[in-house]
Structure formats: structure tokens, C-alpha cells
Design an enzyme around this catalytic site. Structure first.
Site, PDB file in Angstrom:
ATOM      1  N   HIS A 121      21.025  26.533  59.505  1.00  0.00           N
ATOM      2  CA  HIS A 121      21.669  26.830  58.221  1.00  0.00           C
ATOM      3  C   HIS A 121      20.596  27.085  57.166  1.00  0.00           C
ATOM      4  CE1 HIS A 121      24.005  26.278  54.534  1.00  0.00           C
ATOM      5  NE2 HIS A 121      25.076  26.544  55.263  1.00  0.00           N
TER       6      HIS A 121
ATOM      7  N   GLY B  36      32.057  26.823  53.239  1.00  0.00           N
ATOM      8  CA  GLY B  36      31.449  25.670  52.592  1.00  0.00           C
ATOM      9  C   GLY B  36      32.417  24.970  51.670  1.00  0.00           C
ATOM     10  N   GLY B  37      32.255  25.188  50.363  1.00  0.00           N
ATOM     11  CA  GLY B  37      33.021  24.465  49.358  1.00  0.00           C
ATOM     12  C   GLY B  37      34.528  24.548  49.528  1.00  0.00           C
TER      13      GLY B  37
ATOM     14  N   GLU C  49      20.226  26.197  54.206  1.00  0.00           N
ATOM     15  CA  GLU C  49      19.768  25.014  53.473  1.00  0.00           C
ATOM     16  C   GLU C  49      18.756  24.227  54.291  1.00  0.00           C
ATOM     17  OE1 GLU C  49      24.019  24.745  51.125  1.00  0.00           O
ATOM     18  OE2 GLU C  49      23.574  23.287  52.694  1.00  0.00           O
TER      19      GLU C  49
ATOM     20  N   GLU D 224      25.036  34.520  57.051  1.00  0.00           N
ATOM     21  CA  GLU D 224      25.269  33.925  55.736  1.00  0.00           C
ATOM     22  C   GLU D 224      24.172  34.384  54.785  1.00  0.00           C
ATOM     23  OE1 GLU D 224      24.969  29.635  56.164  1.00  0.00           O
ATOM     24  OE2 GLU D 224      22.878  29.876  56.744  1.00  0.00           O
TER      25      GLU D 224
ATOM     26  N   ASN E 285      32.080  23.689  56.945  1.00  0.00           N
ATOM     27  CA  ASN E 285      30.841  22.920  56.838  1.00  0.00           C
ATOM     28  C   ASN E 285      30.938  22.056  55.582  1.00  0.00           C
ATOM     29  OD1 ASN E 285      28.251  21.896  56.781  1.00  0.00           O
ATOM     30  ND2 ASN E 285      27.281  23.839  56.230  1.00  0.00           N
ATOM     31  N   TRP E 286      31.170  20.766  55.782  1.00  0.00           N
ATOM     32  CA  TRP E 286      31.390  19.871  54.645  1.00  0.00           C
ATOM     33  C   TRP E 286      30.105  19.422  53.975  1.00  0.00           C
ATOM     34  CZ3 TRP E 286      35.659  16.107  56.921  1.00  0.00           C
ATOM     35  CH2 TRP E 286      36.805  16.858  57.205  1.00  0.00           C
ATOM     36  N   LYS E 287      28.977  19.718  54.595  1.00  0.00           N
ATOM     37  CA  LYS E 287      27.672  19.366  54.025  1.00  0.00           C
ATOM     38  C   LYS E 287      27.632  17.866  53.704  1.00  0.00           C
ATOM     39  CE  LYS E 287      27.210  24.145  52.607  1.00  0.00           C
ATOM     40  NZ  LYS E 287      26.703  25.114  51.622  1.00  0.00           N
TER      41      LYS E 287
ATOM     42  N   GLY F 201      27.210  29.110  47.918  1.00  0.00           N
ATOM     43  CA  GLY F 201      27.376  28.197  46.801  1.00  0.00           C
ATOM     44  C   GLY F 201      27.196  28.824  45.435  1.00  0.00           C
TER      45      GLY F 201
ATOM     46  N   SER G 140      30.348  31.813  50.224  1.00  0.00           N
ATOM     47  CA  SER G 140      31.388  31.849  49.194  1.00  0.00           C
ATOM     48  C   SER G 140      32.682  32.483  49.697  1.00  0.00           C
ATOM     49  CB  SER G 140      30.883  32.573  47.935  1.00  0.00           C
ATOM     50  OG  SER G 140      29.820  31.849  47.341  1.00  0.00           O
TER      51      SER G 140
END
Length: 257
Positions: free
Chosen positions: A101, A240-241, A103, A173, A14-16, A179, A219
Site C-alpha cells: 500500500h 478507504g474512508g 502508505e 491506487e 481497508n480500515w487502516k 485520502g 477516494s
């Protein structure tokens, strides 16, 4: 419930709101070799921004790498400024759409009801939802994790038939791990994944529960991926990151083999 031979691991990035179109193209070029090497063992998915979906669809023709959108609206068209519908995403070659998600729930007010409407729209458009659930730190500290996750799963799947649910990917999640650099221990993650699978068995049947793939997200990194993905009810990762760096994402994909 033991891992089913029918459940293929799935690792999704997920590149957001990251990567310009040229940067997105460069990243998937780096990933192609890794994805080809894992073959049918692991399904690899990337979820870039809306702007990059069409260029990546063209660039990935013939590559064993699936596209996902990060969100969609539940209506197929209409006066919804700034929104993108599921049929539009299907036309761009998306196989999956992330819905619910944390967010989106926290920052944009999404509810179990709206997540359910989006999941239905994704199915109707011929794609598969990656439906996210998870608790906040306050909810975990209050020992409400399983209650919160059950409510979100029930709400997200309300009214959806078993044959469609069997194609879903659920992503657990924990919000407190997204994050933050913190992640649930493998035992904590397995406990929730097993509870979700048990709930699916009660809501539908054992066969459906055995077919649904449940990812862990929060994470996920190269140094913790193997232990997490080695748990019997963890069928992949929503990353994610770490998915923004080809080397890190490749290491997580390899950990799933």
C-alpha cells in the site's frame, strides 16, 4: 482486453488504523445484510486492524465476507519485534493480505523488493495478495505514470509463477487520490488498468492476464463508484474512508453488481 466472465468483482474495505474491536464488530453486523444480498456477484473483503481479525473471524462464521490483513512480514517467525507473519494471519482466517500500500511505501520505506518478499510469503501461507501499485502526483505530472506502475508490477511479481499470479488481486491506487477527495477519472483509471493487464500478458500469458482482478483505489465513494466500476478492466475497488461507514460501503458494493 475485455472483461472475462471468470473475473468476479471484488470490493475490499481497508480500515487502516481505525475502529476499536467493538466498533469493528458493529460495522460488520451492519454489513452482513448487504453482503448476503449480492451473493456470488461481488466478493466483499474487509481489512481491519490486526487486533480485530480474530474477533471478526469468529463473528463472521458462515457469512460470505472475507477477511484481509493490512500488512505482514515476509519471514514466518523470528526476532522481528512488532511484526506479524503470514502463517499467523492464515491461522486467523485471513483470505487476503494487502501488500505494498502506498502508505506503507511512503511512510515505512517499503520497496518493490520488500513488497515482492511479502507477496511470496502470502502465497506460501495459502492466502492471496492484494498488491498495490500507483504513482505520486509529481510522477503523474511528469508523464511517468505507466513507467512507475510497470516498475512496481514487475518488481512485486518478480519470480512468482503464473499459476500463483492468476490468484492475485492488483490494486491501482494513484497516490495523489488517496485520502484527498480527488480521484482519477474513469478514463484515467481504465487506461492504467488496461496497461497493467497488457503487461501481465507480456510477463505471463493472455489467460493469466484475463484472470487477474485489478481494483481501483483512491477516494472511491458512492457517487463515483458506478462509473469507475463500469470500466472494462476495473474489477473492483479498494476502499478507504468510505468503507468505515456501513451505508457508504454498502452503496459501493451495490455499484459493483
Amino acid at each position: 482486453m475485455a472483461v472475462s466472465a471468470r473475473r468476479r468483482k471484488i470490493v475490499a474495505g481497508n480500515w487502516k488504523m481505525n475502529k476499536t474491536v467493538p466498533e469493528a464488530l458493529a460495522l460488520v453486523r451492519e454489513l452482513r445484510g448487504t453482503v448476503a444480498a449480492v451473493g456470488d456477484v461481488v466478493e466483499v473483503v474487509v481489512a481491519p486492524t490486526f487486533l480485530a481479525l480474530q474477533p471478526l473471524h469468529v463473528a463472521l462464521e458462515g457469512a460470505p465476507l472475507q477477511l484481509a490483513a493490512q500488512n505482514c512480514h515476509w519471514e514466518s517467525s523470528g526476532a522481528f519485534t512488532g511484526e506479524v507473519s503470514a502463517p499467523m494471519l492464515a491461522e486467523l482466517g485471513c483470505a487476503y493480505v494487502i501488500v505494498g500500500h502506498s502508505e506503507r511505501r511512503q511512510l515505512f520505506g517499503e520497496t518493490d523488493e520488500s513488497v515482492n518478499k511479502k507477496a511470496r510469503a502470502v502465497v506460501a501461507a495459502g492466502m492471496k495478495p492484494i498488491l498495490c501499485v500507483g504513482e505520486t502526483l509529481a510522477e503523474r505530472e511528469a508523464n511517468q505514470t505507466l513507467d512507475v506502475v510497470e516498475r512496481q508490477v514487475r518488481g512485486g511479481l518478480a519470480g512468482i509463477e503464473a499459476k500463483d499470479v492468476a490468484t492475485f488481486v492488483l490494486a491501482y491506487e494513484p497516490v495523489w487520490a488517496i485520502g484527498t477527495g480527488r480521484n482519477a477519472t474513469s478514463a484515467q483509471a481504465q487506461e492504467v488498468h488496461a496497461a497493467i493487464r497488457g503487461l501481465l500478458g507480456r510477463l505471463y500469458d493472455g489467460e493469466t492476464a484475463g484472470r487477474v482482478r485489478i481494483q481501483y483505489g483512491g477516494s472511491v465513494k458512492p457517487d463515483n463508484a458506478a462509473e469507475l466500476l463500469g470500466q472494462p478492466d476495473i474489477d473492483g475497488a479498494l476502499v478507504g474512508g468510505a468503507s468505515l461507514k456501513a451505508g457508504d460501503f454498502a452503496a459501493i458494493i451495490k455499484a459493483a453488481t
